[in-house]
Design an enzyme around this catalytic site. Sequence first.
Site, PDB file in Angstrom:
ATOM      1  N   HIS A   1       0.864  -1.190   0.000  1.00  0.00           N
ATOM      2  CA  HIS A   1       0.000   0.000   0.000  1.00  0.00           C
ATOM      3  C   HIS A   1       0.894   1.232   0.000  1.00  0.00           C
ATOM      4  CE1 HIS A   1      -2.990   2.947   0.829  1.00  0.00           C
ATOM      5  NE2 HIS A   1      -2.575   3.183   2.052  1.00  0.00           N
TER       6      HIS A   1
ATOM      7  N   HIS B   1       0.792   5.826  -0.941  1.00  0.00           N
ATOM      8  CA  HIS B   1       0.061   7.020  -1.381  1.00  0.00           C
ATOM      9  C   HIS B   1       0.812   7.655  -2.547  1.00  0.00           C
ATOM     10  CE1 HIS B   1      -2.597   7.698   2.370  1.00  0.00           C
ATOM     11  NE2 HIS B   1      -2.019   6.527   2.514  1.00  0.00           N
TER      12      HIS B   1
ATOM     13  N   ASP C   1       1.164  -4.853 -20.311  1.00  0.00           N
ATOM     14  CA  ASP C   1       2.244  -5.781 -19.960  1.00  0.00           C
ATOM     15  C   ASP C   1       2.084  -6.330 -18.541  1.00  0.00           C
ATOM     16  OD1 ASP C   1       3.693  -5.808 -22.352  1.00  0.00           O
ATOM     17  OD2 ASP C   1       4.956  -4.112 -21.781  1.00  0.00           O
TER      18      ASP C   1
ATOM     19  N   HIS D   1      -8.657   7.357  -1.266  1.00  0.00           N
ATOM     20  CA  HIS D   1      -7.574   6.848  -0.442  1.00  0.00           C
ATOM     21  C   HIS D   1      -6.293   6.675  -1.279  1.00  0.00           C
ATOM     22  CE1 HIS D   1      -5.474   5.043   2.723  1.00  0.00           C
ATOM     23  NE2 HIS D   1      -5.900   3.796   2.647  1.00  0.00           N
TER      24      HIS D   1
ATOM     25  N   TYR E   1       8.667 -13.167 -23.375  1.00  0.00           N
ATOM     26  CA  TYR E   1       9.486 -12.032 -22.909  1.00  0.00           C
ATOM     27  C   TYR E   1      10.446 -12.531 -21.829  1.00  0.00           C
ATOM     28  CZ  TYR E   1      10.726  -7.453 -21.025  1.00  0.00           C
ATOM     29  OH  TYR E   1      11.413  -6.340 -20.610  1.00  0.00           O
TER      30      TYR E   1
END
Lengths: 230, 230, 230, 230
Positions: B94, B96, B119, B170, B228
């Site tokens: 998580h 910001h 991708d 958020h 790839y």
Amino acid sequence: MLEELKRQVYEANMELPKRGLITYTWGNVSGIDRETGYFVIKPSGVDYDKLTPEDMVVMDLDGNKVEGSLRPSSDTPTHLELYKKYTDIGGIVHTHSPEATAWAQAGRDIPLYGTTHADYFYGPIPCARSLTPEEIDEAYETNTGRVIIETFEKRGINPVYTPGVLCTNHGPFTWGKDAAEAVHNAVVLEEVAKMATKTELINPDVKPAPDCIRDKHFFRKHGKNAYYGQ
Amino acid sequence: MLEELKRQVYEANMELPKRGLITYTWGNVSGIDRETGYFVIKPSGVDYDKLTPEDMVVMDLDGNKVEGSLRPSSDTPTHLELYKKYTDIGGIVHTHSPEATAWAQAGRDIPLYGTTHADYFYGPIPCARSLTPEEIDEAYETNTGRVIIETFEKRGINPVYTPGVLCTNHGPFTWGKDAAEAVHNAVVLEEVAKMATKTELINPDVKPAPDCIRDKHFFRKHGKNAYYGQ
Amino acid sequence: MLEELKRQVYEANMELPKRGLITYTWGNVSGIDRETGYFVIKPSGVDYDKLTPEDMVVMDLDGNKVEGSLRPSSDTPTHLELYKKYTDIGGIVHTHSPEATAWAQAGRDIPLYGTTHADYFYGPIPCARSLTPEEIDEAYETNTGRVIIETFEKRGINPVYTPGVLCTNHGPFTWGKDAAEAVHNAVVLEEVAKMATKTELINPDVKPAPDCIRDKHFFRKHGKNAYYGQ
Amino acid sequence: MLEELKRQVYEANMELPKRGLITYTWGNVSGIDRETGYFVIKPSGVDYDKLTPEDMVVMDLDGNKVEGSLRPSSDTPTHLELYKKYTDIGGIVHTHSPEATAWAQAGRDIPLYGTTHADYFYGPIPCARSLTPEEIDEAYETNTGRVIIETFEKRGINPVYTPGVLCTNHGPFTWGKDAAEAVHNAVVLEEVAKMATKTELINPDVKPAPDCIRDKHFFRKHGKNAYYGQ
């Protein structure tokens, strides 16, 4: 084999993160030796901080690996098409640099708004169309190169005078006389793309620069009457 | 206990400031050991430059602290909900980060505008709804996890194919097979968010990339036909 | 000859990449010695990391090279026109810094939106018109200087109070009492340009700051009643 | 005198360039010792790389210099007004950080769009009105402080819950329990301002976050029920 070219291509690749054009492994640079017809390209998906000159992969223009223990960049067939068609170019770069990629995602040419652009690109930087589902299925990377060539041919653009393109929904390719110049043009394209976005924010009705500005600046740096530099 | 996992989670946390995703302590990474069912997470509100591997907190999936002298991240219950539901994932992040957070604050999915997005994320990056006052009062962080899960279920999105989400008002959560891959996806999300904002500035009428581009690029890097990398 | 001035001009040039105003060789700084009437300028197209104080070129105000083994900046005739006309200035800078260049490409003055601007520029930063094809053909760089002067004369702007200009489709020039102050003003112009672009995004109907704010801040830092600094 | 406070204020000032909030000398931090009623502030117009703890100026709340060989920041009377009125605060910062300054120049409050904002500011960050010509003439810096106070009083905003303000046509001030926290809030304000600008670009019709989100996040970090951190 081609140790000097491998070193040049390695160093050109390392310029990409140094110049802020690259996140993770999202880019590749190649350079060609026109005498042997072999080109040298970055291996696929290898971290820049682990890359060595010896990791560079040597390919021929039929798409065969000539030397190297690693797999070449997945975009190798695009480079190959451009080298076969544009015999004046010696280096090619692909990145997902964010400012240029935003124009590619927006599906628009970058208009020539000023001298920064005209010092390097003699006209708008064209945006090549998306591939069709059939073209993607058949040979995605090869057809990416072919659609770039189609764009320049249909629009009558000289690829030496306009050493770069945007592929719709994808990102930019640039080229030059060697790998270093191709990277130089990738850096310029990113700056030009950033300035163009801001220019339109500041003046939504802005028009491209007049042709006389384009001609003056392009030919101040290119051709027999150039007088920029030493 | 779980020293290797603690070290991995510590290093994944330290990637956040290094990659520019974090201001002060605004982020957390965790990783899970599926054998014991324990997960390791950053302690709450500790400066990144004071953090050590030993500071990592070990939690079980009932929300009990198993080891560690510090309090775990205040977002721990969100991580826990995602680990319980998505048994294929091994790490969660998580942040910001500003570009992704702007989309979360705007309350919009990030459309799939190009190959950089495709991708890594097989479709738009969904924006989960805001919590109700009741959900906030009852168990804010737990319900944040539940609303993420609700979003993926209602819209039929595969969380392994789309390893990230925006929470309205958020910010983003991302995940992956381990903590390092979750951070990798957080970096990609930030780049993709930045490009999408610019894309819409350049062309307000832009449409998402066609499905054939999405499929080609996603499956070039994922699944049994991927080609790839090495 | 003029070793101290060469060192000052060299150091002022080196500030440009350090302050992020320059990509590759896109800029030049000069400084003048009013006693001899000679000015010192960066050589054309030389990389900043190879530049030395000895590389600086000494010119007279008739455009003759007085000393130096390299060719002077291609923009030398623009500097020369400004030094001849504005006898109070001692240093000049040209860059393609992206925020200011975007305003130049947009063909707009930068409105005085706040105290950051007013601390250094006593009014809008004017945007000089594009050159005509005839002016470009006849003497591009000389006429660039003349069009700058024309702009300030026609609009009654004091070049000491407003030490900078934007040239349409091109980029900014700034000046000051010496090379260092000219660079200082180039840095301020870039910041002011960036803030102005954002200001208009946040409030498209924004009006310039009132004259009383402009006067207070400009004269807090300039003139006999200044009280900023030591 | 007040050596420890001088060191704290010096270090808080040095955070401004380190955090990218400052160009040249465009900022100042102060801290107050409530026992003596003296506050310590940066000297006016001194380069950050030449600043030492000993350069800090000690002032009393009548505006007299108590100690120091240099002149205090020209914004000292603004700090003084805020210290006299807001007896709970211990440090103040003024910058021209570009994202926050753009909102100040635009003359708009920064709406509370998400949890990044709500973690630190309990509501919109208010934009105080421009000063009248009379207020500017009489005592510009003192009246800047008074207009800030007027803004908080008229709108019933608690300055401890909303530790920052934008001054129209000028820039931000922030504060906190000490100089370090005031700088922390200046960094947060800049991030919040940047995110808010992007949020409105992505969704021009965006609404502020609901009050329940604001309350949850603010009181997760502040007050007797806070549970963020150690």
